[in-house]
Design an enzyme around this catalytic site. Structure first.
Site, short mmCIF file in Angstrom:
data_model
loop_
_atom_site.label_atom_id
_atom_site.label_comp_id
_atom_site.label_asym_id
_atom_site.label_seq_id
_atom_site.Cartn_x
_atom_site.Cartn_y
_atom_site.Cartn_z
N HIS A 180 0.97 -1.06 0.16
CA HIS A 180 0.15 -0.28 -0.47
C HIS A 180 0.79 1.32 0.11
O HIS A 180 1.87 1.23 0.62
CB HIS A 180 -1.09 -0.01 1.66
N ASP A 198 -8.08 -5.48 -0.62
CA ASP A 198 -8.41 -5.90 -2.07
C ASP A 198 -8.48 -7.44 -1.55
O ASP A 198 -8.95 -8.33 -2.18
CB ASP A 198 -8.00 -5.05 -2.57
N1 CMC Z 1 3.74 -7.91 -4.91
C1 CMC Z 1 5.44 -7.14 -4.80
N2 CMC Z 1 5.93 -6.68 -5.00
C2 CMC Z 1 5.33 -5.81 -4.23
C3 CMC Z 1 4.13 -5.50 -3.96
C4 CMC Z 1 3.42 -6.37 -3.93
N3 CMC Z 1 2.65 -6.35 -4.19
N4 CMC Z 1 3.60 -4.67 -3.92
C5 CMC Z 1 5.16 -3.49 -3.48
N5 CMC Z 1 5.82 -4.64 -3.63
C6 CMC Z 1 7.77 -3.98 -3.77
C7 CMC Z 1 7.51 -3.58 -5.20
O1 CMC Z 1 8.56 -4.44 -6.38
C8 CMC Z 1 9.16 -2.63 -4.72
O2 CMC Z 1 9.67 -3.38 -4.59
P1 CMC Z 1 11.27 -2.66 -5.00
O3 CMC Z 1 11.98 -1.87 -3.88
O4 CMC Z 1 12.53 -3.90 -4.33
O5 CMC Z 1 11.35 -2.79 -6.68
C9 CMC Z 1 8.80 -1.92 -3.24
O6 CMC Z 1 7.86 -3.27 -2.48
C10 CMC Z 1 7.45 -0.95 -2.94
O7 CMC Z 1 6.84 -0.99 -4.17
P2 CMC Z 1 5.85 0.32 -5.31
O8 CMC Z 1 4.95 -0.16 -5.56
O9 CMC Z 1 6.74 1.53 -5.21
O10 CMC Z 1 4.67 0.99 -3.37
P3 CMC Z 1 3.87 1.83 -4.18
O11 CMC Z 1 3.66 2.29 -3.24
O12 CMC Z 1 3.96 2.52 -4.95
O13 CMC Z 1 2.73 0.76 -4.63
C11 CMC Z 1 0.90 -0.33 -5.17
C12 CMC Z 1 1.18 0.80 -3.44
C13 CMC Z 1 -0.41 -0.44 -4.34
C14 CMC Z 1 0.88 0.28 -6.12
C15 CMC Z 1 1.53 -1.91 -4.84
O14 CMC Z 1 1.91 -1.98 -3.42
C16 CMC Z 1 1.09 -2.64 -5.91
O15 CMC Z 1 1.02 -2.90 -7.07
N6 CMC Z 1 0.24 -3.31 -5.17
C17 CMC Z 1 -0.26 -4.97 -5.78
C18 CMC Z 1 -1.91 -4.17 -5.95
C19 CMC Z 1 -2.87 -3.19 -5.25
O16 CMC Z 1 -2.17 -4.62 -4.05
N7 CMC Z 1 -3.97 -2.80 -5.26
C20 CMC Z 1 -4.68 -2.41 -4.56
C21 CMC Z 1 -3.98 -0.79 -3.39
S1 CMC Z 1 -5.03 -1.46 -1.84
C22 CMC Z 1 -6.34 -0.48 -2.43
C23 CMC Z 1 -6.97 0.51 -3.96
O17 CMC Z 1 -6.34 1.91 -3.10
O18 CMC Z 1 -7.94 0.97 -4.53
#
Ligand code: CMC
Length: 371
Positions: free
Chosen positions: A257, A308
């Site tokens: 998140h 989710d």
């Molecule tokens: N699975 C695997 N690795 C992850 C995940 C995940 N779901 N989420 C974050 N990471 C890793 C990512 O690969 C990165 O690693 P590294 O630094 O080694 O490259 C690190 O954690 C930081 O990730 P980020 O994507 O830069 O984090 P963010 O704050 O930009 O993204 C997020 C938040 C929700 C987009 C992301 O966690 C994600 O894509 N999750 C999967 C999709 C998801 O479940 N979305 C629903 C969000 S909650 C409900 C809503 O708001 O709608």
């Protein structure tokens, strides 16, 4: 100028609607745990739109207004019937249908608060009828008319399945709606605010928000969670699947998140409900797989589930088809979008950030013969 990719950490507005502070989520100052335990969806909508919890009488009036406005003009279902029903995504249908509601509403462009609140009730009430109606139509059935004697949650399940849900089903679904109602300046809410900050109408604001919620990094994640659970298939396959996915740097849907770093409080409540419901249902397979996935991701990546993750198992146990998970999220989040739209109108300023240009420098126009 400094560029902040994804606007991470940027505070773009003030808002009195919901807050996330130290991993505690509140609506108008009430914690999500308290609301999940003691409140219901209609009461939360009222709270989000009006700033205070309703009295008995106010809640009665509000519920009646919602029930009275749940009918959908025939034109909407006629439009839906013309879509490629077996291939179209329900979120695309919902986006188009809400836009069409605006086309059919002669008051769509009236901008006074009273008119906007009336339109808000119409959108909130009709959106459930549209989602359930679409689900019926694509099965070759006619939409079930809303039942005025049922609350929002029970009425949706009734319109979806054509039978009155049990109290346990109603309570679980109602709580899920409470949990998804608002979430500060998430992507779809920001989209809604950007749209109406141009003084565009409320239907345009909600339509834009639905488009933003549709994406798999936002609301679309709950459906992707179900796809993953189905792909894994059994508890025995979980380790192999997750290890492979992590090794190939795949994102696991329903985890991580942008704001919560110590866990999403909604996920904990949803997990408990998914546990209870799948036990009653007699099929805890997906729940058990989910718990194992959660353990693995915590151990291997320090990642925690977001809202989710367990909503997928919960909605599945309620018999909701997986591509309706995100529309169900939208039904709930409409209440938050509307609250933010009304707040934006009340103290509006056009939202117009800048971009740091990194394209070619100034150059002379190239004649066709020189390209
Ligand atoms: N699975 C695997 N690795 C992850 C995940 C995940 N779901 N989420 C974050 N990471 C890793 C990512 O690969 C990165 O690693 P590294 O630094 O080694 O490259 C690190 O954690 C930081 O990730 P980020 O994507 O830069 O984090 P963010 O704050 O930009 O993204 C997020 C938040 C929700 C987009 C992301 O966690 C994600 O894509 N999750 C999967 C999709 C998801 O479940 N979305 C629903 C969000 S909650 C409900 C809503 O708001 O709608």
């Amino acid at each position: 100028m400094t560029t902040t990719k994804g606007l991470e950490g940027v505070v773009a507005t003030t808002s009195a609607i919901s807050s996330i502070t130290n991993d505690v989520l509140t609506y108008r100052g009430y914690s999500i745990q308290d609301l999940a335990e003691h409140s219901n969806f209609e009461e939360c909508i009222y709270l989000l739109w009006n700033g205070e919890l309703p009295t008995d009488n106010q809640l009665d009036i509000f519920k009646n207004k919602l029930a009275e406005n749940a009918g959908v003009p025939n034109e909407i279902f006629a439009l839906i019937k013309a879509y490629p029903l077996q291939t179209v995504h329900p979120m695309a249908v919902l986006r188009t249908a809400v836009s069409a509601l605006g086309v059919l509403d002669p008051d769509a462009d009236r901008m006074d608060l009273l008119s906007n609140k009336d339109k808000a009730i119409r959108i909130q009430a009709k959106i459930a009828t549209i989602v359930a109606g679409f689900a019926r139509i694509r099965q070759g059935a006619e939409p079930v008319a809303p039942n005025k004697n049922l609350g929002f949650a029970a009425n949706f399940l009734y319109m979806l399945k054509g039978r009155i849900p049990t109290e346990v089903e109603t309570r679980a679904f109602d709580t899920a709606l409470v949990l998804h109602a608002d979430h500060e300046l998430n992507a779809s809410t920001f989209t809604a605010r950007v749209c109406v900050a141009t003084l565009s109408d409320i239907y345009s604001g909600v339509t834009s928000a639905i488009g933003a919620l549709k994406g798999p990094l936002h609301g679309g994640a709950n459906e992707q969670v179900m796809n993953m659970l189905e792909k894994i298939g059994s508890l025995d396959n979980v380790n192999f699947y997750i290890e492979n996915a992590l090794a190939s740097k795949e994102k696991i849907m329903g985890f991580g998140h942008r704001v919560y770093k110590n866990g999403d409080p909604r996920a904990r409540i949803l997990k408990k409900m998914a546990d209870q419901l799948t036990k009653l249902d007699g099929d805890a397979r997906y729940y058990e797989m989910s718990v194992r996935i959660e353990q693995l991701l915590r151990e291997k990546k320090g990642l925690l589930p977001n809202t989710d993750f367990y909503s997928a198992t919960l909605y599945h146990a309620l018999g909701i088809e997986k591509d309706l998970f995100t529309p169900v999220f939208a039904m709930s989040r409409t209440s938050g979008w509307v609250a933010h739209i009304l707040e934006q109108y009340s103290d509006n300023r056009l939202i117009r950030p800048r971009a740091e240009y990194n394209g070619p420098g100034l150059r002379p126009y190239l004649a066709m013969s020189e390209r």
